[in-house]
Write a protein that holds these residues in place. Structure first.
Motif, PDB file in Angstrom:
ATOM      1  N   GLY A  58      48.156 -22.548 -20.373  1.00  0.00           N
ATOM      2  CA  GLY A  58      47.259 -21.753 -19.545  1.00  0.00           C
ATOM      3  C   GLY A  58      45.838 -22.263 -19.464  1.00  0.00           C
ATOM      4  O   GLY A  58      44.976 -21.592 -18.902  1.00  0.00           O
ATOM      5  N   VAL A  59      45.561 -23.448 -19.989  1.00  0.00           N
ATOM      6  CA  VAL A  59      44.207 -23.997 -19.981  1.00  0.00           C
ATOM      7  C   VAL A  59      44.178 -25.204 -19.047  1.00  0.00           C
ATOM      8  O   VAL A  59      44.928 -26.159 -19.227  1.00  0.00           O
ATOM      9  CB  VAL A  59      43.758 -24.418 -21.403  1.00  0.00           C
ATOM     10  N   ASP A  60      43.322 -25.139 -18.024  1.00  0.00           N
ATOM     11  CA  ASP A  60      43.116 -26.270 -17.120  1.00  0.00           C
ATOM     12  C   ASP A  60      41.868 -27.011 -17.573  1.00  0.00           C
ATOM     13  O   ASP A  60      40.763 -26.455 -17.537  1.00  0.00           O
ATOM     14  CB  ASP A  60      42.942 -25.794 -15.674  1.00  0.00           C
ATOM     15  N   ALA A  91      40.111 -30.952 -28.870  1.00  0.00           N
ATOM     16  CA  ALA A  91      39.081 -29.930 -29.095  1.00  0.00           C
ATOM     17  C   ALA A  91      39.509 -28.626 -28.436  1.00  0.00           C
ATOM     18  O   ALA A  91      39.322 -27.536 -28.999  1.00  0.00           O
ATOM     19  CB  ALA A  91      37.741 -30.397 -28.552  1.00  0.00           C
ATOM     20  N   ALA A  92      40.111 -28.717 -27.245  1.00  0.00           N
ATOM     21  CA  ALA A  92      40.603 -27.516 -26.566  1.00  0.00           C
ATOM     22  C   ALA A  92      41.700 -26.843 -27.388  1.00  0.00           C
ATOM     23  O   ALA A  92      41.767 -25.607 -27.458  1.00  0.00           O
ATOM     24  CB  ALA A  92      41.113 -27.870 -25.170  1.00  0.00           C
ATOM     25  N   TRP A  93      42.560 -27.642 -28.015  1.00  0.00           N
ATOM     26  CA  TRP A  93      43.602 -27.073 -28.883  1.00  0.00           C
ATOM     27  C   TRP A  93      42.981 -26.369 -30.089  1.00  0.00           C
ATOM     28  O   TRP A  93      43.434 -25.297 -30.486  1.00  0.00           O
ATOM     29  CB  TRP A  93      44.586 -28.154 -29.342  1.00  0.00           C
ATOM     30  N   ASP A  94      41.962 -26.978 -30.696  1.00  0.00           N
ATOM     31  CA  ASP A  94      41.287 -26.334 -31.831  1.00  0.00           C
ATOM     32  C   ASP A  94      40.784 -24.956 -31.420  1.00  0.00           C
ATOM     33  O   ASP A  94      40.984 -23.966 -32.127  1.00  0.00           O
ATOM     34  CB  ASP A  94      40.117 -27.187 -32.321  1.00  0.00           C
ATOM     35  N   ASP A  95      40.104 -24.897 -30.269  1.00  0.00           N
ATOM     36  CA  ASP A  95      39.569 -23.624 -29.784  1.00  0.00           C
ATOM     37  C   ASP A  95      40.694 -22.630 -29.481  1.00  0.00           C
ATOM     38  O   ASP A  95      40.615 -21.453 -29.852  1.00  0.00           O
ATOM     39  CB  ASP A  95      38.718 -23.847 -28.538  1.00  0.00           C
ATOM     40  N   PHE A  96      41.743 -23.086 -28.815  1.00  0.00           N
ATOM     41  CA  PHE A  96      42.871 -22.232 -28.443  1.00  0.00           C
ATOM     42  C   PHE A  96      43.550 -21.648 -29.690  1.00  0.00           C
ATOM     43  O   PHE A  96      43.809 -20.445 -29.765  1.00  0.00           O
ATOM     44  CB  PHE A  96      43.875 -23.040 -27.620  1.00  0.00           C
ATOM     45  N   LEU A  97      43.808 -22.499 -30.671  1.00  0.00           N
ATOM     46  CA  LEU A  97      44.482 -22.037 -31.885  1.00  0.00           C
ATOM     47  C   LEU A  97      43.613 -21.051 -32.668  1.00  0.00           C
ATOM     48  O   LEU A  97      44.127 -20.074 -33.236  1.00  0.00           O
ATOM     49  CB  LEU A  97      44.882 -23.230 -32.754  1.00  0.00           C
ATOM     50  N   ALA A  98      42.307 -21.272 -32.677  1.00  0.00           N
ATOM     51  CA  ALA A  98      41.409 -20.324 -33.334  1.00  0.00           C
ATOM     52  C   ALA A  98      41.444 -18.974 -32.614  1.00  0.00           C
ATOM     53  O   ALA A  98      41.515 -17.915 -33.252  1.00  0.00           O
ATOM     54  CB  ALA A  98      39.982 -20.871 -33.361  1.00  0.00           C
ATOM     55  N   GLU A  99      41.429 -19.007 -31.285  1.00  0.00           N
ATOM     56  CA  GLU A  99      41.450 -17.767 -30.493  1.00  0.00           C
ATOM     57  C   GLU A  99      42.713 -16.947 -30.711  1.00  0.00           C
ATOM     58  O   GLU A  99      42.655 -15.716 -30.695  1.00  0.00           O
ATOM     59  CB  GLU A  99      41.322 -18.091 -29.003  1.00  0.00           C
ATOM     60  N   ALA A 122      38.925 -33.516 -16.254  1.00  0.00           N
ATOM     61  CA  ALA A 122      39.427 -34.852 -16.593  1.00  0.00           C
ATOM     62  C   ALA A 122      38.743 -35.449 -17.815  1.00  0.00           C
ATOM     63  O   ALA A 122      39.365 -36.189 -18.570  1.00  0.00           O
ATOM     64  CB  ALA A 122      39.279 -35.786 -15.399  1.00  0.00           C
ATOM     65  N   ASP A 123      37.468 -35.147 -18.042  1.00  0.00           N
ATOM     66  CA  ASP A 123      36.742 -35.747 -19.157  1.00  0.00           C
ATOM     67  C   ASP A 123      36.767 -34.902 -20.431  1.00  0.00           C
ATOM     68  O   ASP A 123      36.149 -35.257 -21.427  1.00  0.00           O
ATOM     69  CB  ASP A 123      35.291 -36.028 -18.753  1.00  0.00           C
ATOM     70  N   ALA A 124      37.501 -33.798 -20.441  1.00  0.00           N
ATOM     71  CA  ALA A 124      37.549 -32.902 -21.602  1.00  0.00           C
ATOM     72  C   ALA A 124      38.444 -33.470 -22.698  1.00  0.00           C
ATOM     73  O   ALA A 124      39.397 -34.205 -22.419  1.00  0.00           O
ATOM     74  CB  ALA A 124      38.048 -31.525 -21.190  1.00  0.00           C
ATOM     75  N   ASP A 125      38.136 -33.132 -23.928  1.00  0.00           N
ATOM     76  CA  ASP A 125      38.928 -33.542 -25.081  1.00  0.00           C
ATOM     77  C   ASP A 125      40.035 -32.507 -25.307  1.00  0.00           C
ATOM     78  O   ASP A 125      39.745 -31.380 -25.723  1.00  0.00           O
ATOM     79  CB  ASP A 125      38.027 -33.644 -26.311  1.00  0.00           C
ATOM     80  N   PRO A 126      41.298 -32.858 -25.055  1.00  0.00           N
ATOM     81  CA  PRO A 126      42.369 -31.871 -25.221  1.00  0.00           C
ATOM     82  C   PRO A 126      42.549 -31.418 -26.666  1.00  0.00           C
ATOM     83  O   PRO A 126      42.936 -30.280 -26.918  1.00  0.00           O
ATOM     84  CB  PRO A 126      43.620 -32.567 -24.693  1.00  0.00           C
TER      85      PRO A 126
END
Length: 144
Positions: free
Chosen positions: A25-27, A36-44, A30-34
């Motif tokens: 569910g996260v778009d 880092a996004a996983w770290d944030d998602f898992l914390a949430e 192109a330059d984002a670190d996936p």
């Protein structure tokens, strides 16, 4: 925030040219670190920090190759791999030109954490030469 990443998926991402997928569910731009996004998602969603580095996946950016899933297990590798990968690093090349291409790729992978095991010289007509290596966890693969 501490960012711990699964070493095997980072290694194989570089070897295969794959990408880490974004969280469900996260778009991501192109330059984002996936990762880092996983770290944030898992914390949430409340995944404890000590469990956030136990799984990882890679996908072929073209959508054609297989998805790879990595998981930590409590036991060490003690026998043969269940899967053996041959990495095509010198397609169409023969002889010294082929072996030079394999050596260059071997040097690149050693810098990423692989270990060189041994080199097999070309033995025509059937053997074209290859290099046996292990990934950072000791799983064997070949540069072919």
């Amino acid at each position: 925030m501490v960012r711990r990443r699964v070493q095997p998926s980072r290694f194989w991402r570089e070897v295969l040219g794959y990408v880490h997928p974004s969280p469900p569910g996260v778009d991501l731009p192109a330059d984002a670190d996936p990762l880092a996004a996983w770290d944030d998602f898992l914390a949430e969603i409340g995944v404890p920090e000590d469990q956030r580095n136990t799984r990882s996946a890679l996908e072929d950016p073209t959508g054609h190759g297989p998805r790879l899933f990595f998981q930590q297990v409590p036991e060490d590798k003690v026998a043969k791999n269940r899967v053996h990968l041959d990495i095509r690093a010198a397609p169409g090349l023969r002889g010294e030109e082929r072996m030079a291409a394999l050596e260059a790729e071997c040097d690149r992978l050693v810098a990423l954490g692989a270990t060189r095991v041994r080199r097999y010289e070309p033995a025509p007509p059937m053997g074209t030469g290859f290099i046996v290596m292990t990934d950072p966890e000791g799983n064997e693969f070949c540069l072919d």
